[in-house]
Design an enzyme around this catalytic site. Structure first.
Site, PDB file in Angstrom:
ATOM      1  N   HIS A  56      19.560 -36.515   7.150  1.00 50.45           N
ATOM      2  CA  HIS A  56      20.121 -37.266   6.030  1.00 50.45           C
ATOM      3  C   HIS A  56      18.987 -37.972   5.285  1.00 50.45           C
ATOM      4  O   HIS A  56      17.944 -38.283   5.874  1.00 50.45           O
ATOM      5  CB  HIS A  56      21.125 -38.311   6.531  1.00 50.45           C
ATOM      6  CG  HIS A  56      22.415 -37.718   7.024  1.00 50.45           C
ATOM      7  ND1 HIS A  56      23.494 -38.477   7.408  1.00 50.45           N
ATOM      8  CD2 HIS A  56      22.780 -36.417   7.178  1.00 50.45           C
ATOM      9  CE1 HIS A  56      24.483 -37.670   7.775  1.00 50.45           C
ATOM     10  NE2 HIS A  56      24.074 -36.425   7.653  1.00 50.45           N
ATOM     11  N   GLU A  58      18.571 -40.970   4.358  1.00 46.83           N
ATOM     12  CA  GLU A  58      18.148 -42.247   4.946  1.00 46.83           C
ATOM     13  C   GLU A  58      17.204 -42.030   6.127  1.00 46.83           C
ATOM     14  O   GLU A  58      16.194 -42.722   6.257  1.00 46.83           O
ATOM     15  CB  GLU A  58      19.360 -43.052   5.452  1.00 46.83           C
ATOM     16  CG  GLU A  58      20.390 -43.399   4.402  1.00 46.83           C
ATOM     17  CD  GLU A  58      21.539 -42.409   4.368  1.00 46.83           C
ATOM     18  OE1 GLU A  58      21.286 -41.185   4.313  1.00 46.83           O
ATOM     19  OE2 GLU A  58      22.690 -42.863   4.403  1.00 46.83           O
TER      20      GLU A  58
END
Ligand SMILES: [Zn+2]
Length: 152
Positions: A56, A58
């Site tokens: 992801h 992040e």
């Protein structure tokens, strides 16, 4: 000498989200900035490219920021992301001791900050960042909506 960021962090995250869409990735983008507002890392989803469900935006931005810093914690940093972090990313944000999380679109279905398990409010969470949700919400949500509409 480092120059100041030209764009606000949410704009950088949106750029990363749009770039992810062009790669066929779910369009989520993230950026890590330090206390002075300088960009340490920016990333978009790479789940398909890496065949890695944990890639992801992040996670990639946090790892890159810590690597650049040469330390495991990002205690003075802000992570800005276009979508409410999922439970995995919320747990990572806590583990990296990020000071502040800013996100765009709410994610009632898969979010883990203000929905679902609400990771930062759980008793097993030992570091809860400050959270600001709904920043440029409409624009962040539109990038996702347009992407999924294009798939139909
Ligand atoms: Zn996530």
């Amino acid at each position: 000498m480092q120059s100041a960021n030209v764009l606000p962090p949410i704009e950088i995250a949106l750029e990363e989200a749009r770039a992810a869409a062009t790669r066929g990735e779910v369009p989520v983008g993230a950026v890590v900035t330090d206390a002075a507002g300088l960009v340490l890392a920016r990333a978009g989803n790479r789940v398909e490219e890496f065949s890695d469900p944990s890639a992801h935006a992040e996670m990639l931005a946090l790892r890159e920021a810590a690597r650049r810093r040469g330390g495991k914690w990002l205690a003075d940093c802000t992570l800005t992301v276009t979508l409410e972090p999922c439970p995995m990313c919320a747990a990572a944000l806590s583990a990296f001791r990020v000071r502040k999380v800013v996100y765009g679109a709410y994610d009632p279905k898969s979010g883990g900050v203000d929905h679902g398990p609400r990771i930062f409010q759980s008793t097993s969470c030992h570091h809860a960042p400050e959270v600001i949700g709904g920043v440029r919400e409409a624009e962040c949500a539109a990038v996702l909506r347009d992407f999924f509409a294009g798939l139909r």
